[in-house]
Design a protein around this motif. Structure first.
Motif, PDB file in Angstrom:
ATOM      1  N   TYR A   1       0.839  -1.206   0.000  1.00 45.12           N
ATOM      2  CA  TYR A   1       0.000   0.000   0.000  1.00 45.12           C
ATOM      3  C   TYR A   1       0.869   1.250   0.000  1.00 45.12           C
ATOM      4  O   TYR A   1       0.660   2.175  -0.777  1.00 45.12           O
ATOM      5  CB  TYR A   1      -0.936  -0.024   1.206  1.00 45.12           C
ATOM      6  CG  TYR A   1      -1.693   1.266   1.402  1.00 45.12           C
ATOM      7  CD1 TYR A   1      -2.820   1.557   0.641  1.00 45.12           C
ATOM      8  CD2 TYR A   1      -1.279   2.206   2.345  1.00 45.12           C
ATOM      9  CE1 TYR A   1      -3.519   2.744   0.809  1.00 45.12           C
ATOM     10  CE2 TYR A   1      -1.963   3.388   2.521  1.00 45.12           C
ATOM     11  CZ  TYR A   1      -3.077   3.657   1.757  1.00 45.12           C
ATOM     12  OH  TYR A   1      -3.758   4.837   1.918  1.00 45.12           O
TER      13      TYR A   1
ATOM     14  N   CYS B   1       2.417   2.465  -3.205  1.00 46.64           N
ATOM     15  CA  CYS B   1       1.532   3.096  -4.201  1.00 46.64           C
ATOM     16  C   CYS B   1       1.780   4.593  -4.310  1.00 46.64           C
ATOM     17  O   CYS B   1       1.468   5.209  -5.331  1.00 46.64           O
ATOM     18  CB  CYS B   1       0.067   2.890  -3.827  1.00 46.64           C
ATOM     19  SG  CYS B   1      -0.517   1.219  -4.007  1.00 46.64           S
TER      20      CYS B   1
ATOM     21  N   SER C   1      -6.647  -6.807  -5.181  1.00 52.18           N
ATOM     22  CA  SER C   1      -6.922  -5.690  -4.278  1.00 52.18           C
ATOM     23  C   SER C   1      -6.477  -4.378  -4.929  1.00 52.18           C
ATOM     24  O   SER C   1      -5.282  -4.111  -5.030  1.00 52.18           O
ATOM     25  CB  SER C   1      -6.180  -5.901  -2.961  1.00 52.18           C
ATOM     26  OG  SER C   1      -6.331  -4.801  -2.102  1.00 52.18           O
TER      27      SER C   1
ATOM     28  N   CYS D   1      -5.729  -0.364  -5.354  1.00 50.49           N
ATOM     29  CA  CYS D   1      -5.419   0.859  -4.614  1.00 50.49           C
ATOM     30  C   CYS D   1      -5.945   1.999  -5.485  1.00 50.49           C
ATOM     31  O   CYS D   1      -5.477   2.179  -6.612  1.00 50.49           O
ATOM     32  CB  CYS D   1      -3.922   0.994  -4.385  1.00 50.49           C
ATOM     33  SG  CYS D   1      -3.244  -0.294  -3.310  1.00 50.49           S
TER      34      CYS D   1
ATOM     35  N   GLN E   1      -7.105   1.457  -0.331  1.00 51.26           N
ATOM     36  CA  GLN E   1      -6.927   0.076  -0.777  1.00 51.26           C
ATOM     37  C   GLN E   1      -8.111  -0.741  -0.276  1.00 51.26           C
ATOM     38  O   GLN E   1      -8.351  -0.840   0.922  1.00 51.26           O
ATOM     39  CB  GLN E   1      -5.626  -0.538  -0.265  1.00 51.26           C
ATOM     40  CG  GLN E   1      -5.447  -1.978  -0.750  1.00 51.26           C
ATOM     41  CD  GLN E   1      -4.198  -2.651  -0.228  1.00 51.26           C
ATOM     42  OE1 GLN E   1      -3.405  -2.062   0.493  1.00 51.26           O
ATOM     43  NE2 GLN E   1      -4.037  -3.915  -0.584  1.00 51.26           N
TER      44      GLN E   1
END
Length: 173
Positions: free
Chosen positions: A93, A96, A125, A127, A136
């Protein structure tokens, strides 16, 4: 915690097809821990598909520290029964975040994280860039239980700003 780099908002949205631990149902709640922090959701009585829609706030002092989620069945006269667990690795995450994201339109997918044997994702998943931050969305497959999934979201509420998050990535790379 010596230095706080940011704050993560974890939304525990719902449980899906959770395990039965009482006669015909369960009274589930989720315990969330990250390092020394420990939070929990409310108890949802007699519900295998509970909708918590709760936001829990976690202070981040190390992006290598994962978020642990454990689902329990509340019992009145004995120890609460375990209903599975999941772990969220926040490093994908955090990765990102890049310079120039503020130019993206709302709803733009910044990254897609694929399920694998090292994470608890039940499906891809995404983001997503939304109102100046990245959210996310993830469906987590519970382990150490016969069935069950948790639908959650992560959102970074930065103390240092997105630039501080980029620096934090390099510190812990």
């Amino acid at each position: 915690m010596d230095q706080i780099y940011g704050v993560l908002k974890l939304r525990i949205q719902r449980g899906i097809n959770l395990a039965i631990r009482d006669l015909r149902s369960s009274d589930p709640y989720v315990v969330v821990s990250m390092g020394t922090q420990k939070l929990k959701t409310k108890i949802m009585h007699k519900d295998l598909n509970p909708e918590w829609n709760e936001e829990l706030t976690l202070m981040v002092d190390d992006i290598k520290t994962p978020i642990h989620l454990k689902v329990f069945d509340k019992d009145l006269f004995s120890a609460d029964d375990e209903m599975g667990e999941a772990v969220i690795d926040i490093k994908p995450y955090v990765k990102c975040w890049n310079k120039g994201l503020e130019k993206l339109p709302n709803g733009c997918v910044v990254k897609r994280i694929q399920p694998n044997e090292n994470n608890y994702l039940a499906e891809e998943s995404p983001c997503i860039w939304h109102n100046g931050t990245i959210i996310q969305r993830m469906l987590l497959k519970l382990r150490n239980v016969e069935c069950g999934e948790l639908l959650c979201e992560l959102e970074w509420l930065s103390v240092l700003g997105s630039m501080g998050l980029l620096e934090l990535q390099h510190l812990h790379a």
